[in-house]
Design a protein around this motif. Sequence first.
Motif, PDB file in Angstrom:
ATOM      1  N   ARG A   1     -16.779   4.737 -20.078  1.00 20.46           N
ATOM      2  CA  ARG A   1     -18.110   5.256 -19.610  1.00 20.46           C
ATOM      3  C   ARG A   1     -18.101   5.288 -18.077  1.00 20.46           C
ATOM      4  NH1 ARG A   1     -20.274   1.117 -22.504  1.00 20.46           N
ATOM      5  NH2 ARG A   1     -20.364  -0.188 -20.572  1.00 20.46           N
ATOM      6  N   CYS A   2     -17.251   4.347 -17.415  1.00 15.91           N
ATOM      7  CA  CYS A   2     -17.559   4.686 -15.795  1.00 15.91           C
ATOM      8  C   CYS A   2     -16.911   6.082 -15.610  1.00 15.91           C
ATOM      9  CB  CYS A   2     -16.529   3.437 -15.491  1.00 15.91           C
ATOM     10  SG  CYS A   2     -16.863   2.882 -13.857  1.00 15.91           S
ATOM     11  N   TYR A   3     -15.607   6.466 -16.095  1.00 11.67           N
ATOM     12  CA  TYR A   3     -15.194   7.645 -15.750  1.00 11.67           C
ATOM     13  C   TYR A   3     -16.246   8.819 -16.020  1.00 11.67           C
ATOM     14  CZ  TYR A   3     -12.066  11.741 -15.356  1.00 11.67           C
ATOM     15  OH  TYR A   3     -11.633  13.026 -15.277  1.00 11.67           O
ATOM     16  N   ASN A   4     -16.653   8.680 -17.380  1.00 14.11           N
ATOM     17  CA  ASN A   4     -17.719   9.707 -17.782  1.00 14.11           C
ATOM     18  C   ASN A   4     -18.840  10.058 -16.930  1.00 14.11           C
ATOM     19  OD1 ASN A   4     -16.052  10.669 -19.681  1.00 14.11           O
ATOM     20  ND2 ASN A   4     -16.854   9.326 -21.278  1.00 14.11           N
ATOM     21  N   ILE A   5     -19.335   9.036 -16.330  1.00 10.69           N
ATOM     22  CA  ILE A   5     -20.309   9.100 -15.339  1.00 10.69           C
ATOM     23  C   ILE A   5     -19.872   9.640 -14.129  1.00 10.69           C
ATOM     24  CG2 ILE A   5     -22.268   7.595 -13.983  1.00 10.69           C
ATOM     25  CD1 ILE A   5     -22.094   5.578 -16.540  1.00 10.69           C
ATOM     26  N   ALA A   6     -18.878   9.083 -13.394  1.00 17.57           N
ATOM     27  CA  ALA A   6     -18.368   9.526 -12.264  1.00 17.57           C
ATOM     28  C   ALA A   6     -17.883  11.057 -12.325  1.00 17.57           C
ATOM     29  CB  ALA A   6     -17.059   8.763 -11.826  1.00 17.57           C
ATOM     30  N   ARG A   7     -17.406  11.597 -13.445  1.00 17.89           N
ATOM     31  CA  ARG A   7     -17.065  12.910 -13.461  1.00 17.89           C
ATOM     32  C   ARG A   7     -18.319  13.895 -13.581  1.00 17.89           C
ATOM     33  NH1 ARG A   7     -15.254  14.373 -19.630  1.00 17.89           N
ATOM     34  NH2 ARG A   7     -14.670  16.237 -18.558  1.00 17.89           N
ATOM     35  N   GLN A   8     -19.642  13.320 -13.825  1.00 18.36           N
ATOM     36  CA  GLN A   8     -20.901  14.198 -14.003  1.00 18.36           C
ATOM     37  C   GLN A   8     -21.293  14.205 -12.389  1.00 18.36           C
ATOM     38  OE1 GLN A   8     -21.775  15.812 -16.303  1.00 18.36           O
ATOM     39  NE2 GLN A   8     -20.325  14.607 -17.541  1.00 18.36           N
ATOM     40  N   GLY A   9     -20.584  13.500 -11.347  1.00 20.60           N
ATOM     41  CA  GLY A   9     -20.893  13.603 -10.097  1.00 20.60           C
ATOM     42  C   GLY A   9     -21.765  12.378  -9.313  1.00 20.60           C
ATOM     43  N   GLU A  10     -22.012  11.209 -10.500  1.00 22.29           N
ATOM     44  CA  GLU A  10     -22.931  10.302 -10.159  1.00 22.29           C
ATOM     45  C   GLU A  10     -21.926   8.870  -9.825  1.00 22.29           C
ATOM     46  OE1 GLU A  10     -25.567   9.700 -13.377  1.00 22.29           O
ATOM     47  OE2 GLU A  10     -25.964  11.879 -13.447  1.00 22.29           O
ATOM     48  N   ILE A  11     -22.483   8.052  -9.075  1.00 15.44           N
ATOM     49  CA  ILE A  11     -21.980   6.816  -8.812  1.00 15.44           C
ATOM     50  C   ILE A  11     -22.286   5.928  -9.803  1.00 15.44           C
ATOM     51  CG2 ILE A  11     -21.565   4.972  -7.160  1.00 15.44           C
ATOM     52  CD1 ILE A  11     -23.073   7.091  -5.059  1.00 15.44           C
ATOM     53  N   PRO A  12     -21.220   5.211 -10.827  1.00 23.79           N
ATOM     54  CA  PRO A  12     -21.685   4.667 -11.853  1.00 23.79           C
ATOM     55  C   PRO A  12     -22.324   3.390 -11.244  1.00 23.79           C
ATOM     56  CG  PRO A  12     -19.355   5.327 -11.829  1.00 23.79           C
ATOM     57  CD  PRO A  12     -19.705   5.555 -10.784  1.00 23.79           C
ATOM     58  N   GLU A  13     -23.340   2.647 -12.092  1.00 26.91           N
ATOM     59  CA  GLU A  13     -24.139   1.398 -11.703  1.00 26.91           C
ATOM     60  C   GLU A  13     -23.134   0.444 -12.021  1.00 26.91           C
ATOM     61  OE1 GLU A  13     -27.141   0.349 -11.339  1.00 26.91           O
ATOM     62  OE2 GLU A  13     -28.601   1.862 -10.910  1.00 26.91           O
ATOM     63  N   GLU A  14     -22.459   0.414 -12.938  1.00 28.02           N
ATOM     64  CA  GLU A  14     -21.430  -0.770 -13.303  1.00 28.02           C
ATOM     65  C   GLU A  14     -20.237  -0.043 -12.876  1.00 28.02           C
ATOM     66  OE1 GLU A  14     -22.528  -3.455 -14.464  1.00 28.02           O
ATOM     67  OE2 GLU A  14     -24.620  -2.920 -14.351  1.00 28.02           O
ATOM     68  N   LEU A  15     -19.472  -0.900 -11.887  1.00 31.88           N
ATOM     69  CA  LEU A  15     -18.258  -0.464 -11.309  1.00 31.88           C
ATOM     70  C   LEU A  15     -16.917  -1.151 -11.937  1.00 31.88           C
ATOM     71  CD1 LEU A  15     -19.433   0.303  -7.648  1.00 31.88           C
ATOM     72  CD2 LEU A  15     -18.369   2.036  -9.462  1.00 31.88           C
ATOM     73  N   TRP A  16     -15.706  -0.495 -11.901  1.00 30.96           N
ATOM     74  CA  TRP A  16     -14.630  -1.184 -11.992  1.00 30.96           C
ATOM     75  C   TRP A  16     -13.932  -1.543 -10.684  1.00 30.96           C
ATOM     76  CZ3 TRP A  16      -9.993   1.416 -15.193  1.00 30.96           C
ATOM     77  CH2 TRP A  16      -8.907   1.067 -14.961  1.00 30.96           C
ATOM     78  N   VAL A  17     -13.744  -2.563 -10.354  1.00 35.50           N
ATOM     79  CA  VAL A  17     -13.497  -3.225  -9.026  1.00 35.50           C
ATOM     80  C   VAL A  17     -12.146  -4.029  -9.122  1.00 35.50           C
ATOM     81  CG1 VAL A  17     -14.078  -4.296  -6.987  1.00 35.50           C
ATOM     82  CG2 VAL A  17     -15.738  -3.218  -8.396  1.00 35.50           C
TER      83      VAL A  17
END
Length: 540
Positions: free
Chosen positions: A377-393
């Motif tokens: 989900r995080c990748y799919n959000i990022a590839r739309q040009g958005e900063i995911p609310e929930e991040l993998w850190v």
Amino acid sequence: MTKSHTRPGEPWDAIVVGAGHNGLTAAAYLAKAGLSTLVLERRSIVGGACVTEEIAPGCRASTTSYIASMLRPEVIRDLDLPGHGLRMVPCDPALLVPFPDGSVAPWWSDRSRTVEELSKLSCADARTFVRVDDELKRLARYLQPFFLEPPPDVGARGLAGLLEALRLRKKFRGISGGEIGRMVSFLTGSLGDFLDRNYECEKVKTLFLANNVYGKHGGPYSPGTALGLLFHLLSGGEHGLQGFFGHVLGGMGAITQAMAAAAKEFGAEIRTGAPVARIAVRDGRARGVVLENGEEIAGRVVVSNADPKRTFLSLVEASALPEEFRRAVAGIKMDGPCAKVNLVLSEEPRVKGMPPDFTRSQRSLFTLVPSLEFAERCYNIARQGEIPEELWVDCVVASNVDPTLAPEGRHVMTCFVQYVPYRLKQGSWDENRELLGDRVVRKIGEYAPNVPGAVVARQVLTPLDLERTYGLTEGNIFHGDLSLEQLFFLRPVAGWARYRTPLLGLYLCGAGAHPGGGVTGAPGHNAARQLLRDWRRSAA
Ligand SMILES: Cc1cc2nc3c(=O)[nH]c(=O)nc-3n(C[C@H](O)[C@H](O)[C@H](O)COP(=O)(O)OP(=O)(O)OC[C@H]3O[C@@H](n4cnc5c(N)ncnc54)[C@H](O)[C@@H]3O)c2cc1C
């Protein structure tokens, strides 16, 4: 044999553009072979993306790369990096994932201990782990020799083609039909599908995820993401251990400081604060460089440690390269999908579920990614040009392993963020830098609630900062995505995978060349070897 540059006006044998770890490795090998060698680095320090920098008074962090896993044992030995101060200690556990339910799962370097941990989650998965680990290690051994050699030359014809086929056959001697099939599926398949096929417990799958796909494009279910499973089992570190993960005492910069010292000892000269504006070309050959301040420096060959786009699209004038080659370089997939947040804390993070008997160094790393679905989900959000609310850190409390990195009462924690866009759909990274930092700290706070209130200093490196400060085009940490269509004989582009370039006398030695990114020293080593072969041939 060493040779220094003594006579003014005489061209250097080799000029290396960039003092990243690959540029320094190449320079050390070239100087060791007797070539007068000059390294020119645009920043005020050497190391590129492998550095230790002060982020607050007295607090030093590995600002970019932070774990040494694949540094080639041959490079460590040839350059005598331990003799120049390099000390690495294995990460143990190699990784640790805290889950939202308050439990943690560590992955120990001792396999039987990991099996014991996994059997607490699923006995079937613990048994599968042994079988899969054996198989992965066996397959990784077939790929291993390609690391310190040029990739297969698929264009070779006649005798050269025959020799190349023999070389390949030798590497794969003994491989079975089944292994070939599995190798292809690792090269092309997805990590998620592989894990779903083999494991039943989500937490076990997440442990594998936490060890993979860093810096790459693609969620865990994207084709090509299974490759990381093999890459991470290539041997690394001083003793060539498969799957080695190491903390570097003094931070990652200790690697490049040791490399610089080795290069200098072999006779190379290193100049920092010396940005190269362009590579000088005369009569169809690279003849040296021109610095941004206008200074011209002549060289018989030029070796670029800058990434392929920077090298060929901005340092070399367009007319010196075939248009088709420039188009191929422009098409390299980069747009880096990661960021880094480095923190100074007044307290050590107290991660929920961390066993109370863990030592300081066992508490030094933890990865915040709860599931494969979360990562996808995080990748799919990022590839739309958005900063995911929930991040993998991915967090490393480096001062737990090396207390010299911070004064008493201070802790240094580096946080790698997987999946942010290089190109934002709205606004700029300058406007969104602190928002990213806030989201990272908030995410850490969910697992280590004392962290948000303990932040004393914060450095946020967005993909744009990685580009501006560290010279990584589009913020790509590997000088180009590590996808199959950009690896082996296709790196940096088809037809030019052997460190030479269409411009005579110009070589590429950085992560954009085979075998790619990560702190390995392999592209630098291989490029120097190729150059020296050509050098001796032309002198013969
Ligand atoms: C945030 C981050 C986290 C990472 N984490 C890890 C990790 O934990 N483990 C790991 O193994 N790898 C990691 N990596 C990847 C790894 O650090 C890089 O792939 C690797 O360091 C690249 O090395 P290099 O020598 O090829 O290039 P670089 O390190 O990029 O060096 C290139 C050098 O060339 C210089 N240069 C460029 N243009 C010019 C010019 N015109 N004139 C003069 N100098 C110039 C640059 O300033 C730079 O010093 C990470 C990278 C980043 C950015």
